[in-house]
Scaffold this motif. Structure first.
Motif, PDB file in Angstrom:
ATOM      1  N   ALA A  15       0.793  -1.334  -0.027  1.00  0.00           N
ATOM      2  CA  ALA A  15       0.046   0.186   0.016  1.00  0.00           C
ATOM      3  C   ALA A  15       0.869   1.189   0.040  1.00  0.00           C
ATOM      4  N   ASP A  16       1.330   1.914  -1.269  1.00  0.00           N
ATOM      5  CA  ASP A  16       2.083   3.022  -1.476  1.00  0.00           C
ATOM      6  C   ASP A  16       1.339   4.078  -1.432  1.00  0.00           C
ATOM      7  N   MET A  17       0.901   4.682  -0.557  1.00  0.00           N
ATOM      8  CA  MET A  17       0.127   5.947  -0.660  1.00  0.00           C
ATOM      9  C   MET A  17       0.689   7.202  -1.459  1.00  0.00           C
ATOM     10  N   ASP A  18       2.156   7.329  -1.330  1.00  0.00           N
ATOM     11  CA  ASP A  18       2.828   8.385  -2.035  1.00  0.00           C
ATOM     12  C   ASP A  18       2.666   8.239  -3.288  1.00  0.00           C
ATOM     13  N   ARG A  19       2.777   6.989  -3.974  1.00  0.00           N
ATOM     14  CA  ARG A  19       2.677   6.732  -5.448  1.00  0.00           C
ATOM     15  C   ARG A  19       1.195   6.427  -5.911  1.00  0.00           C
ATOM     16  N   SER A  20       0.405   6.141  -4.861  1.00  0.00           N
ATOM     17  CA  SER A  20      -0.970   5.636  -5.234  1.00  0.00           C
ATOM     18  C   SER A  20      -0.929   4.192  -6.102  1.00  0.00           C
ATOM     19  N   ILE A  21      -0.102   3.116  -5.385  1.00  0.00           N
ATOM     20  CA  ILE A  21       0.106   2.039  -5.985  1.00  0.00           C
ATOM     21  C   ILE A  21      -0.247   0.759  -4.918  1.00  0.00           C
ATOM     22  N   TYR A  22      -1.155   0.078  -5.029  1.00  0.00           N
ATOM     23  CA  TYR A  22      -1.582  -0.822  -4.057  1.00  0.00           C
ATOM     24  C   TYR A  22      -1.655  -2.058  -5.044  1.00  0.00           C
ATOM     25  N   GLY A  23      -1.274  -3.103  -4.230  1.00  0.00           N
ATOM     26  CA  GLY A  23      -1.361  -4.557  -4.679  1.00  0.00           C
ATOM     27  C   GLY A  23      -0.700  -5.678  -3.820  1.00  0.00           C
ATOM     28  N   ASP A  24      -0.839  -6.887  -4.502  1.00  0.00           N
ATOM     29  CA  ASP A  24      -0.288  -7.995  -3.948  1.00  0.00           C
ATOM     30  C   ASP A  24       1.099  -8.500  -4.839  1.00  0.00           C
ATOM     31  N   HIS A  25       1.813  -9.005  -4.265  1.00  0.00           N
ATOM     32  CA  HIS A  25       3.114  -9.456  -5.166  1.00  0.00           C
ATOM     33  C   HIS A  25       3.749 -10.867  -4.564  1.00  0.00           C
ATOM     34  N   PHE A  47      12.554  -3.615  -4.091  1.00  0.00           N
ATOM     35  CA  PHE A  47      11.271  -4.026  -4.880  1.00  0.00           C
ATOM     36  C   PHE A  47       9.921  -3.411  -4.534  1.00  0.00           C
ATOM     37  N   ALA A  48       9.575  -3.440  -3.273  1.00  0.00           N
ATOM     38  CA  ALA A  48       8.339  -2.506  -2.811  1.00  0.00           C
ATOM     39  C   ALA A  48       8.249  -1.243  -3.135  1.00  0.00           C
ATOM     40  N   LEU A  49       9.331  -0.221  -2.966  1.00  0.00           N
ATOM     41  CA  LEU A  49       9.500   0.976  -3.201  1.00  0.00           C
ATOM     42  C   LEU A  49       9.279   1.466  -4.788  1.00  0.00           C
ATOM     43  N   ASN A  50       9.696   0.616  -5.425  1.00  0.00           N
ATOM     44  CA  ASN A  50       9.729   0.666  -7.028  1.00  0.00           C
ATOM     45  C   ASN A  50       8.863  -0.059  -7.888  1.00  0.00           C
ATOM     46  N   ALA A  51       8.001  -0.715  -7.237  1.00  0.00           N
ATOM     47  CA  ALA A  51       7.177  -1.712  -8.014  1.00  0.00           C
ATOM     48  C   ALA A  51       6.105  -0.640  -8.698  1.00  0.00           C
ATOM     49  N   PRO A  52       6.073  -1.096 -10.104  1.00  0.00           N
ATOM     50  CA  PRO A  52       5.311  -0.240 -10.985  1.00  0.00           C
ATOM     51  C   PRO A  52       3.881  -0.711 -10.758  1.00  0.00           C
ATOM     52  N   ALA A  53       2.863   0.367 -11.097  1.00  0.00           N
ATOM     53  CA  ALA A  53       1.318   0.076 -10.906  1.00  0.00           C
ATOM     54  C   ALA A  53       0.934  -0.841 -11.588  1.00  0.00           C
ATOM     55  N   ASP A  54       1.606  -1.291 -12.824  1.00  0.00           N
ATOM     56  CA  ASP A  54       1.138  -2.459 -13.683  1.00  0.00           C
ATOM     57  C   ASP A  54       2.260  -2.905 -14.493  1.00  0.00           C
ATOM     58  N   ASP A  55       2.074  -3.881 -15.291  1.00  0.00           N
ATOM     59  CA  ASP A  55       3.461  -4.627 -15.921  1.00  0.00           C
ATOM     60  C   ASP A  55       3.291  -4.164 -17.504  1.00  0.00           C
ATOM     61  N   HIS A  56       2.477  -3.139 -17.751  1.00  0.00           N
ATOM     62  CA  HIS A  56       2.066  -2.571 -19.201  1.00  0.00           C
ATOM     63  C   HIS A  56       3.685  -2.220 -19.866  1.00  0.00           C
ATOM     64  N   ASN A  57       4.648  -1.722 -18.943  1.00  0.00           N
ATOM     65  CA  ASN A  57       6.180  -1.741 -19.403  1.00  0.00           C
ATOM     66  C   ASN A  57       7.011  -2.479 -18.834  1.00  0.00           C
ATOM     67  N   GLY A  58       6.349  -3.628 -18.553  1.00  0.00           N
ATOM     68  CA  GLY A  58       7.262  -4.656 -17.987  1.00  0.00           C
ATOM     69  C   GLY A  58       7.528  -4.860 -16.694  1.00  0.00           C
ATOM     70  N   ALA A  59       7.669  -5.975 -15.849  1.00  0.00           N
ATOM     71  CA  ALA A  59       7.682  -6.293 -14.553  1.00  0.00           C
ATOM     72  C   ALA A  59       9.057  -5.834 -13.967  1.00  0.00           C
ATOM     73  N   LEU A  60       8.980  -5.453 -12.868  1.00  0.00           N
ATOM     74  CA  LEU A  60      10.214  -5.188 -11.744  1.00  0.00           C
ATOM     75  C   LEU A  60      10.655  -6.613 -11.318  1.00  0.00           C
ATOM     76  N   GLU A  61      11.854  -6.948 -11.778  1.00  0.00           N
ATOM     77  CA  GLU A  61      12.451  -8.241 -11.486  1.00  0.00           C
ATOM     78  C   GLU A  61      13.785  -8.273 -10.635  1.00  0.00           C
ATOM     79  N   PHE A  62      14.126  -9.249 -10.006  1.00  0.00           N
ATOM     80  CA  PHE A  62      15.340  -9.534  -9.272  1.00  0.00           C
ATOM     81  C   PHE A  62      16.439 -10.071 -10.288  1.00  0.00           C
ATOM     82  N   VAL A 160       3.642   2.630   2.754  1.00  0.00           N
ATOM     83  CA  VAL A 160       4.376   3.764   2.360  1.00  0.00           C
ATOM     84  C   VAL A 160       3.495   5.211   2.467  1.00  0.00           C
ATOM     85  N   GLN A 161       3.886   5.802   3.170  1.00  0.00           N
ATOM     86  CA  GLN A 161       3.260   7.105   3.394  1.00  0.00           C
ATOM     87  C   GLN A 161       4.235   8.543   3.721  1.00  0.00           C
ATOM     88  N   ASP A 162       3.883   9.452   3.272  1.00  0.00           N
ATOM     89  CA  ASP A 162       4.994  10.626   3.494  1.00  0.00           C
ATOM     90  C   ASP A 162       6.389  10.302   3.497  1.00  0.00           C
TER      91      ASP A 162
END
Length: 185
Positions: A15-25, A47-62, A160-162
């Motif tokens: 729940a990243d309120m700073d970037r309005s990104i929510y989801g389960d990974h 990973f959590a701080l940089n996870a994209p909102a969706d995978d339209h531009n590819g997924a964040l991977e280790f 993530v908040q503020d």
């Protein structure tokens, strides 16, 4: 015979309120034999701080930074193979950062050691011409507390908040306040 990586699995509720990104990974982490719990958990935090909102531009991977010197700790490639995000963990040298910078849209570094101020003083002026690099320090006491949450199977809630990050496993919670070392370009 070489020692193999240890596999860790994590379910992240983000729940990243700073970037309005929510989801389960669902994340699988191959922990290199030389890697500590602290470094592995900082990779998970990155990973959590940089996870994209969706995978339209590819997924964040280790990636395989400890196995392959030409790869970062994490990266996001778009569907054409272009690197969108390059994420380093630790204290890479300025030559590595300047070599990676033109290959990606954004490059982030997460350092977590007590020696971060010394390392940063040595490279700060050497990377100023690369405008896409963001360098973050996770205070060492907070990264060590985060390491205490490491288990082979983890269910973590990340909020993530503020600019503050709370990571909890249901029984324990750690507050982390990453600090940006270089100014926003």
């Amino acid at each position: 015979m070489a020692i193999k990586a240890t596999i860790y699995k994590a379910q992240l509720q983000l729940a990243d309120m700073d970037r309005s990104i929510y989801g389960d990974h669902s994340v699988t982490i191959a922990r290199h034999p030389s890697e500590t719990d602290e470094r592995m958990m900082i990779r998970l935090l990155a990973f959590a701080l940089n996870a994209p909102a969706d995978d339209h531009n590819g997924a964040l991977e280790f990636a395989k930074d400890l196995w392959d010197a030409d790869e970062p700790s994490l990266w996001q490639k778009d569907l054409t193979g272009q690197i969108m995000q390059w994420i380093e963990i630790g204290q890479p040298d300025d030559k590595r950062l300047m070599k990676a910078s033109p290959r990606t849209e954004t490059l982030s570094v997460y350092s977590f050691s007590h020696s971060t101020p010394i390392w940063w003083a040595g490279i700060a002026t050497k990377i100023t011409r690369a405008r896409n690099i963001a360098v973050w320090q996770v205070p060492a006491d907070q990264s060590q507390a985060l390491a205490a949450l490491a288990q082979r199977t983890m269910q973590l809630q990340v909020t993530v908040q503020d600019g503050a990050v709370w990571v909890g496993d249901g029984a324990h919670s750690v507050e982390i306040t990453p600090q940006r070392l270089n100014p926003v370009a």
